[in-house]
Design a protein around this motif. Structure first.
Motif, PDB file in Angstrom:
ATOM      1  N   ASN A 117      33.549  49.418  30.364  1.00 37.51           N
ATOM      2  CA  ASN A 117      34.100  50.782  30.350  1.00 37.51           C
ATOM      3  C   ASN A 117      35.280  50.384  30.753  1.00 37.51           C
ATOM      4  O   ASN A 117      36.177  49.893  31.539  1.00 37.51           O
ATOM      5  CB  ASN A 117      33.903  51.392  31.278  1.00 37.51           C
ATOM      6  CG  ASN A 117      32.050  52.218  30.370  1.00 37.51           C
ATOM      7  OD1 ASN A 117      32.390  52.387  29.602  1.00 37.51           O
ATOM      8  ND2 ASN A 117      31.517  52.494  31.586  1.00 37.51           N
ATOM      9  N   ILE A 118      37.072  51.322  30.466  1.00 35.34           N
ATOM     10  CA  ILE A 118      38.598  51.611  30.860  1.00 35.34           C
ATOM     11  C   ILE A 118      38.672  52.472  32.333  1.00 35.34           C
ATOM     12  O   ILE A 118      38.301  53.478  31.238  1.00 35.34           O
ATOM     13  CB  ILE A 118      38.831  51.029  29.674  1.00 35.34           C
ATOM     14  CG1 ILE A 118      38.462  49.724  28.972  1.00 35.34           C
ATOM     15  CG2 ILE A 118      40.699  50.674  30.323  1.00 35.34           C
ATOM     16  CD1 ILE A 118      37.542  50.303  27.529  1.00 35.34           C
ATOM     17  N   THR A 119      39.338  52.451  33.416  1.00 38.93           N
ATOM     18  CA  THR A 119      39.963  53.584  33.180  1.00 38.93           C
ATOM     19  C   THR A 119      41.674  53.562  33.597  1.00 38.93           C
ATOM     20  O   THR A 119      42.410  52.534  33.189  1.00 38.93           O
ATOM     21  CB  THR A 119      39.831  52.982  34.935  1.00 38.93           C
ATOM     22  OG1 THR A 119      38.490  53.146  35.025  1.00 38.93           O
ATOM     23  CG2 THR A 119      40.212  54.518  35.812  1.00 38.93           C
ATOM     24  N   VAL A 120      42.187  54.311  32.905  1.00 41.38           N
ATOM     25  CA  VAL A 120      43.768  54.870  32.664  1.00 41.38           C
ATOM     26  C   VAL A 120      43.933  55.598  33.887  1.00 41.38           C
ATOM     27  O   VAL A 120      43.768  56.845  34.332  1.00 41.38           O
ATOM     28  CB  VAL A 120      43.858  54.967  31.546  1.00 41.38           C
ATOM     29  CG1 VAL A 120      45.294  55.625  31.888  1.00 41.38           C
ATOM     30  CG2 VAL A 120      43.576  54.311  30.393  1.00 41.38           C
ATOM     31  N   THR A 121      45.122  54.594  34.746  1.00 43.26           N
ATOM     32  CA  THR A 121      45.357  55.336  36.397  1.00 43.26           C
ATOM     33  C   THR A 121      46.617  55.807  36.158  1.00 43.26           C
ATOM     34  O   THR A 121      47.771  55.250  35.952  1.00 43.26           O
ATOM     35  CB  THR A 121      44.790  54.602  37.656  1.00 43.26           C
ATOM     36  OG1 THR A 121      44.140  54.443  37.324  1.00 43.26           O
ATOM     37  CG2 THR A 121      45.265  55.450  38.734  1.00 43.26           C
TER      38      THR A 121
ATOM     39  N   LEU B 149      40.674  46.501  22.609  1.00 42.10           N
ATOM     40  CA  LEU B 149      39.075  46.469  22.672  1.00 42.10           C
ATOM     41  C   LEU B 149      38.597  47.167  22.065  1.00 42.10           C
ATOM     42  O   LEU B 149      37.720  46.944  21.520  1.00 42.10           O
ATOM     43  CB  LEU B 149      39.586  48.019  23.809  1.00 42.10           C
ATOM     44  CG  LEU B 149      40.591  47.763  25.024  1.00 42.10           C
ATOM     45  CD1 LEU B 149      40.996  49.829  25.774  1.00 42.10           C
ATOM     46  CD2 LEU B 149      39.624  47.410  25.996  1.00 42.10           C
ATOM     47  N   VAL B 150      39.458  47.660  20.710  1.00 38.69           N
ATOM     48  CA  VAL B 150      38.391  47.782  19.993  1.00 38.69           C
ATOM     49  C   VAL B 150      38.344  46.246  18.679  1.00 38.69           C
ATOM     50  O   VAL B 150      37.093  46.401  18.237  1.00 38.69           O
ATOM     51  CB  VAL B 150      39.548  47.764  18.342  1.00 38.69           C
ATOM     52  CG1 VAL B 150      38.435  49.042  16.879  1.00 38.69           C
ATOM     53  CG2 VAL B 150      39.654  49.604  18.749  1.00 38.69           C
TER      54      VAL B 150
ATOM     55  N   ILE C 130      46.589  50.442  33.289  1.00 37.90           N
ATOM     56  CA  ILE C 130      45.333  50.182  32.028  1.00 37.90           C
ATOM     57  C   ILE C 130      44.176  49.244  32.905  1.00 37.90           C
ATOM     58  O   ILE C 130      44.864  47.879  33.025  1.00 37.90           O
ATOM     59  CB  ILE C 130      45.648  49.943  31.111  1.00 37.90           C
ATOM     60  CG1 ILE C 130      46.340  51.241  30.673  1.00 37.90           C
ATOM     61  CG2 ILE C 130      44.697  49.807  30.186  1.00 37.90           C
ATOM     62  CD1 ILE C 130      45.984  52.509  30.681  1.00 37.90           C
ATOM     63  N   GLU C 131      42.826  49.622  33.589  1.00 38.52           N
ATOM     64  CA  GLU C 131      41.652  48.493  33.535  1.00 38.52           C
ATOM     65  C   GLU C 131      41.284  48.266  32.363  1.00 38.52           C
ATOM     66  O   GLU C 131      40.644  48.842  31.793  1.00 38.52           O
ATOM     67  CB  GLU C 131      41.377  48.603  34.675  1.00 38.52           C
ATOM     68  CG  GLU C 131      41.774  48.649  36.270  1.00 38.52           C
ATOM     69  CD  GLU C 131      40.970  48.958  37.553  1.00 38.52           C
ATOM     70  OE1 GLU C 131      40.038  48.912  36.835  1.00 38.52           O
ATOM     71  OE2 GLU C 131      41.544  48.975  38.570  1.00 38.52           O
ATOM     72  N   ARG C 132      41.176  46.980  32.410  1.00 39.97           N
ATOM     73  CA  ARG C 132      39.924  46.486  30.679  1.00 39.97           C
ATOM     74  C   ARG C 132      39.209  45.415  31.343  1.00 39.97           C
ATOM     75  O   ARG C 132      39.889  44.425  32.137  1.00 39.97           O
ATOM     76  CB  ARG C 132      40.499  45.905  29.579  1.00 39.97           C
ATOM     77  CG  ARG C 132      41.418  44.847  29.187  1.00 39.97           C
ATOM     78  CD  ARG C 132      42.194  45.429  28.147  1.00 39.97           C
ATOM     79  NE  ARG C 132      43.185  44.050  27.657  1.00 39.97           N
ATOM     80  CZ  ARG C 132      43.574  42.728  27.408  1.00 39.97           C
ATOM     81  NH1 ARG C 132      42.625  42.734  26.823  1.00 39.97           N
ATOM     82  NH2 ARG C 132      44.237  42.181  27.550  1.00 39.97           N
ATOM     83  N   ARG C 133      38.124  45.130  31.171  1.00 42.34           N
ATOM     84  CA  ARG C 133      37.259  43.530  31.011  1.00 42.34           C
ATOM     85  C   ARG C 133      36.977  42.747  30.106  1.00 42.34           C
ATOM     86  O   ARG C 133      37.207  43.303  29.136  1.00 42.34           O
ATOM     87  CB  ARG C 133      35.262  44.260  31.496  1.00 42.34           C
ATOM     88  CG  ARG C 133      35.126  42.883  31.996  1.00 42.34           C
ATOM     89  CD  ARG C 133      33.358  43.688  32.617  1.00 42.34           C
ATOM     90  NE  ARG C 133      32.684  42.455  33.287  1.00 42.34           N
ATOM     91  CZ  ARG C 133      31.120  42.783  33.582  1.00 42.34           C
ATOM     92  NH1 ARG C 133      31.173  43.970  33.206  1.00 42.34           N
ATOM     93  NH2 ARG C 133      30.728  41.861  34.232  1.00 42.34           N
TER      94      ARG C 133
ATOM     95  N   THR D 290      34.500  57.651  25.115  1.00 40.80           N
ATOM     96  CA  THR D 290      33.412  57.946  26.194  1.00 40.80           C
ATOM     97  C   THR D 290      33.566  56.301  27.168  1.00 40.80           C
ATOM     98  O   THR D 290      33.082  56.304  27.849  1.00 40.80           O
ATOM     99  CB  THR D 290      32.156  57.642  25.254  1.00 40.80           C
ATOM    100  OG1 THR D 290      31.243  55.969  24.871  1.00 40.80           O
ATOM    101  CG2 THR D 290      31.724  58.859  25.227  1.00 40.80           C
ATOM    102  N   ARG D 291      34.199  55.353  26.131  1.00 36.75           N
ATOM    103  CA  ARG D 291      34.518  54.380  27.681  1.00 36.75           C
ATOM    104  C   ARG D 291      35.560  54.554  27.651  1.00 36.75           C
ATOM    105  O   ARG D 291      36.088  53.663  29.217  1.00 36.75           O
ATOM    106  CB  ARG D 291      34.909  52.904  26.511  1.00 36.75           C
ATOM    107  CG  ARG D 291      33.001  52.683  25.444  1.00 36.75           C
ATOM    108  CD  ARG D 291      33.598  51.721  24.598  1.00 36.75           C
ATOM    109  NE  ARG D 291      34.555  50.530  25.265  1.00 36.75           N
ATOM    110  CZ  ARG D 291      35.066  49.399  24.701  1.00 36.75           C
ATOM    111  NH1 ARG D 291      35.330  49.426  23.660  1.00 36.75           N
ATOM    112  NH2 ARG D 291      35.331  48.120  25.329  1.00 36.75           N
ATOM    113  N   LEU D 292      36.468  55.073  28.086  1.00 39.22           N
ATOM    114  CA  LEU D 292      37.424  55.505  28.700  1.00 39.22           C
ATOM    115  C   LEU D 292      38.124  56.758  29.826  1.00 39.22           C
ATOM    116  O   LEU D 292      37.100  57.553  30.059  1.00 39.22           O
ATOM    117  CB  LEU D 292      38.799  55.721  27.810  1.00 39.22           C
ATOM    118  CG  LEU D 292      38.892  55.026  26.451  1.00 39.22           C
ATOM    119  CD1 LEU D 292      40.006  55.122  25.328  1.00 39.22           C
ATOM    120  CD2 LEU D 292      40.284  53.687  26.838  1.00 39.22           C
ATOM    121  N   THR D 293      38.378  56.532  30.882  1.00 40.19           N
ATOM    122  CA  THR D 293      38.590  57.545  32.391  1.00 40.19           C
ATOM    123  C   THR D 293      39.662  57.653  32.443  1.00 40.19           C
ATOM    124  O   THR D 293      40.261  56.502  32.823  1.00 40.19           O
ATOM    125  CB  THR D 293      38.077  56.924  33.395  1.00 40.19           C
ATOM    126  OG1 THR D 293      35.790  56.955  32.255  1.00 40.19           O
ATOM    127  CG2 THR D 293      37.488  57.590  33.900  1.00 40.19           C
ATOM    128  N   ALA D 294      40.079  59.154  32.763  1.00 45.90           N
ATOM    129  CA  ALA D 294      41.837  58.799  32.813  1.00 45.90           C
ATOM    130  C   ALA D 294      42.335  59.061  34.268  1.00 45.90           C
ATOM    131  O   ALA D 294      40.840  60.721  34.811  1.00 45.90           O
ATOM    132  CB  ALA D 294      42.672  59.932  31.850  1.00 45.90           C
TER     133      ALA D 294
END
Length: 350
Positions: free
Chosen positions: A265-269, A257-258, A345-348, A304-308
């Motif tokens: 944006n990335i969603t962590v579930t 990601l870095v 973890i979802e990443r594009r 800010t790109r991460l959502t839990a």
């Protein structure tokens, strides 16, 4: 027309045709519109001649002699010939001489073949001489004949002429005489005919090389989502939201990601199994998702790109009905994503 006038006209015509300037002009001129002339140069033609003179000169005795003429094609249909002849004969010891000098125009009917028939008309002067009298008088003549091409520079000519001479004075006792003559000559052109330069084949220019532009690069593949599933047992202790000290998989995700390969944006579930209350499991899954988010932020990922998101017991994959707790945990172990608190973890990626 009076005889003396005819003589003057013949002399003027001869001088004009034989003058150097006229000769040069005729020699250098070789263009006659769009019509072709076999050979436009001057030619010389020695001849043998047979003359049937007026019987009042020499009875019925014919004369033999020779002639010399110069000629030139002056147009596609006309030849000009300049020259004369000398003929001699004796009859009963009486010698008769006849000499001519004149200009003839020949109308050629067909120059496109080797056999070229023509009509002629001419004017000139004639000298008639008997032992007792001699006189030069003007004449007009008409005739017909043909030319036979032999090569580029040679041709034969034969013609039959009828000449009417207007005798000057009363030298011979009559004022005119009619003479027939047959002339056969061999002609030689001074120059060879100009040969057209054959058109040389020029190959068409080679086509310009076609520069084919390289095909445009294929459009980037549409963005897709890559889902990374992490086993809860690799991240947390049982019933805990504290990450273990060593997290190589999370470190790899953070490095990706870095590194700039993905800017979305990335969603962590977080998920739990059904063991425990639903409210408890929902909070546990949320704490575990927050723990992963915080860990990624600590590795340089923009928070800010991460959502839990915690989803607790939702989305089960397998169902187990074991009554004993150890057996139930073992049953749920193969499907850790749902039952054993998996974190997704979802990443594009591009």
């Amino acid at each position: 027309m009076k005889p003396k006038h005819l003589a003057s006209l013949a002399a003027v015509s001869l001088l004009a045709c034989l003058s150097p300037g006229t000769l040069m002009a005729q020699t250098t001129s070789s263009t006659y519109g769009t019509y072709a002339i076999p050979n436009p140069s001057w030619y010389i033609m020695p001849q043998v001649t047979g003359v049937d003179p007026d019987s009042r000169f020499n009875g019925d005795k014919n004369l033999g002699g020779f002639g010399l003429r110069f000629g030139k094609a002056v147009s596609p249909s006309w030849d000009l010939q300049i020259g004369g002849s000398m003929a001699r004969a004796s009859n009963n010891g009486q010698r008769f001489e006849q000499d001519t000098l004149g200009v003839d125009g020949l109308y050629i009917f067909n120059r496109s073949s080797n056999f070229r028939p023509f009509l002629l008309a001419g004017i000139g002067g004639e000298r008639d001489k008997l032992p007792s009298a001699s006189k030069t008088s003007p004449y007009l003549n008409l005739g017909l004949g043909f030319q036979l091409g032999l090569s580029d520079q040679w041709f034969m000519q034969a013609d039959l002429r009828r000449t009417r001479t207007y005798l000057r004075g009363n030298t011979f006792g009559f004022d005119h005489a009619n003479t027939n003559s047959l002339n056969v000559g061999l002609s030689y052109y001074f120059d060879k005919p100009a040969r057209p330069v054959p058109a040389q084949y020029t190959p068409p220019p080679a086509p310009e090389p076609t520069v084919t532009a390289p095909p445009p690069p294929p459009p980037p593949a549409p963005a897709r989502f890559e889902r990374v599933t992490l086993s809860a047992t690799e991240l947390f202790a049982f019933d805990s939201a504290e990450l273990a000290s060593s997290q190589p998989k999370l470190d790899q995700i953070a490095q990706t990601l870095v590194g700039g390969n993905f800017n979305g944006n990335i969603t962590v579930t977080g998920y739990t199994d059904r063991i425990g209350s639903e409210a408890y499991n929902l909070k546990l899954s949320q704490r575990r998702a927050d723990a992963v988010k915080n860990y990624l932020s600590s590795k340089g990922v923009n928070p800010t790109r991460l959502t839990a998101v915690g989803k607790g017991e939702s989305n089960p994959v397998v169902t187990c009905n074991d009554r004993k707790l150890p057996d139930l945990i073992a049953c749920l172990a193969p499907n850790r994503r749902v039952e054993v608190e998996e974190i997704v973890i979802e990443r594009r990626v591009n």
